[in-house]
Write a protein that holds these residues in place. Structure first.
Motif, short mmCIF file in Angstrom:
data_model
loop_
_atom_site.label_atom_id
_atom_site.label_comp_id
_atom_site.label_asym_id
_atom_site.label_seq_id
_atom_site.Cartn_x
_atom_site.Cartn_y
_atom_site.Cartn_z
N THR A 1 -39.73 56.39 0.31
CA THR A 1 -40.23 56.63 -1.04
C THR A 1 -39.91 58.03 -1.52
O THR A 1 -39.65 58.94 -0.73
CB THR A 1 -41.76 56.43 -1.08
OG1 THR A 1 -42.36 57.46 -0.26
CG2 THR A 1 -42.16 55.06 -0.56
N ALA B 1 -35.30 51.59 -13.62
CA ALA B 1 -36.33 50.70 -13.08
C ALA B 1 -35.71 49.37 -12.64
O ALA B 1 -36.08 48.81 -11.60
CB ALA B 1 -37.42 50.46 -14.11
N LEU C 1 -33.88 50.01 -9.38
CA LEU C 1 -34.84 50.14 -8.28
C LEU C 1 -35.34 48.77 -7.83
O LEU C 1 -35.43 48.49 -6.63
CB LEU C 1 -36.01 51.02 -8.71
CG LEU C 1 -37.17 51.16 -7.72
CD1 LEU C 1 -36.68 51.73 -6.38
CD2 LEU C 1 -38.27 52.04 -8.31
N ARG D 1 -34.86 47.26 -4.11
CA ARG D 1 -36.00 46.82 -3.30
C ARG D 1 -35.84 45.36 -2.86
O ARG D 1 -36.21 45.00 -1.73
CB ARG D 1 -37.29 47.03 -4.08
CG ARG D 1 -37.71 48.49 -4.13
CD ARG D 1 -38.95 48.71 -4.98
NE ARG D 1 -39.46 50.07 -4.81
CZ ARG D 1 -40.33 50.66 -5.63
NH1 ARG D 1 -40.80 49.99 -6.69
NH2 ARG D 1 -40.73 51.90 -5.39
N GLU E 1 -33.51 53.39 -1.07
CA GLU E 1 -34.62 53.03 -1.96
C GLU E 1 -35.26 54.28 -2.56
O GLU E 1 -35.65 54.29 -3.74
CB GLU E 1 -35.66 52.21 -1.22
CG GLU E 1 -36.83 51.78 -2.09
CD GLU E 1 -37.82 50.87 -1.37
OE1 GLU E 1 -38.95 50.74 -1.89
OE2 GLU E 1 -37.47 50.30 -0.32
N GLU F 1 -35.60 55.21 -6.44
CA GLU F 1 -36.89 55.52 -7.02
C GLU F 1 -36.86 56.86 -7.75
O GLU F 1 -37.45 57.01 -8.84
CB GLU F 1 -37.97 55.55 -5.94
CG GLU F 1 -39.37 55.77 -6.51
CD GLU F 1 -40.45 55.85 -5.46
OE1 GLU F 1 -41.60 56.13 -5.83
OE2 GLU F 1 -40.16 55.65 -4.26
N TRP G 1 -37.64 57.36 -11.61
CA TRP G 1 -38.70 58.31 -12.00
C TRP G 1 -38.24 59.19 -13.17
O TRP G 1 -39.04 59.49 -14.07
CB TRP G 1 -39.08 59.18 -10.80
CG TRP G 1 -39.95 60.34 -11.14
CD1 TRP G 1 -41.30 60.33 -11.38
CD2 TRP G 1 -39.54 61.71 -11.28
NE1 TRP G 1 -41.75 61.60 -11.67
CE2 TRP G 1 -40.68 62.46 -11.61
CE3 TRP G 1 -38.31 62.37 -11.15
CZ2 TRP G 1 -40.64 63.84 -11.82
CZ3 TRP G 1 -38.27 63.74 -11.36
CH2 TRP G 1 -39.43 64.45 -11.68
N SER H 1 -39.15 57.56 -16.36
CA SER H 1 -40.50 56.98 -16.45
C SER H 1 -41.36 57.62 -17.52
O SER H 1 -42.43 57.09 -17.86
CB SER H 1 -41.20 57.08 -15.09
OG SER H 1 -41.39 58.44 -14.72
#
Length: 259
Positions: free
Chosen positions: A70, A130, A133, A137, A181, A185, A189, A192
């Motif tokens: 993460t 997004a 990501l 995932r 991953e 992320e 971000w 976001s």
């Protein structure tokens, strides 16, 4: 090699030199055993009067960690390394590692300077990060490590993945595959919230580097970062195809980190 524990992962790193501390944050395909350019950069910066830390990110090389990998885990590793060097350090973030460095600088008060190399940002408030990501995932969940890297590199020149897959260091890349991953992320971000909101806490002087023959979208990304930070500017490094030569990069970093 030295090892430090973040509480959730063991982080292995090399440290060279004495002077202002600099932590090198690698991008998606970088780890110490397979990144001779950054190993050389570490030595060259140390010779120019810096205390340089080159670490394996969680789940890569000699560092520990288990999926899921993460952005929070990446920032925790950098925070621990900042503490190791005395609580204050500059960060150099390469490619998607630049997005991780931005996230770290937004959270860690001890970041003194920030240098970013060709961060592959999407459009501000865009949704492609997004979506990417989510795709990563989904592939990570299958356990197919080759597919993880192939998916992450789908928009890159195909010869980059082919060279990695056929090369002698493929087992190292295969092992680190789930860690992309965290890269995905970090890039998600950056979309976001408005950049000014995400990076509002970053006061460290920042230089955003692009190669002399960079892909056009890296110029757009650099302009977006500079526009959003209170003390940021662009600079150029000789290089093409998202690559650079260690001597040239060391000279530019020494100038900006010591200025």
């Amino acid at each position: 090699m030295t090892v430090v524990d973040t509480g959730t992962a063991r982080i292995a790193y090399d440290r060279e030199g004495a002077g202002p501390p600099v932590i090198l944050v690698g991008g998606a395909g970088q780890l110490r055993a397979a990144d001779p350019a950054t190993r050389t950069l570490t030595t060259l910066l140390a010779a120019r009067g810096f205390d340089v830390v080159h670490h394996d990110r969680p789940g890569r090389g000699d560092s520990g960690g288990e999926p899921p990998f993460t952005l929070a885990g990446e920032v925790a590793a950098i925070r621990t390394l900042v503490d190791v060097v005395g609580g204050r350090a500059a960060l150099y973030g390469s490619s998607s590692g630049g997005a991780i460095a931005l996230a770290a600088a937004a959270e860690i008060p001890g970041v003194t300077r920030l240098v970013l190399w060709e961060v592959p940002l999407g459009e501000e408030l865009g949704t492609d990060g997004a979506a990417f990501l989510a795709e990563i995932r989904a592939v990570v969940a299958t356990g197919d490590r080759e597919a993880m890297l192939r998916t992450f590199m789908a928009d890159m020149p195909p010869e980059w993945f082919d060279g990695m897959r056929r090369g002698p260091q493929w087992p190292l890349f295969e092992r680190m595959a789930p860690t992309v991953e965290a890269d995905a992320e970090a890039l998600a971000w950056t979309q976001s919230a408005p950049h000014a909101q995400l990076w509002g806490a970053i006061t460290a002087p920042t230089v955003v580097l692009v190669g002399s023959s960079a892909f056009p979208f890296f110029h757009d990304a650099a302009d977006a970062i500079v526009a959003a930070l209170p003390d940021a500017r662009r600079a150029e490094v000789p290089g093409a195809d998202h690559g650079w030569e260690p001597e040239a990069m060391a000279e530019v970093l020494a100038t900006h980190l010591g200025g």
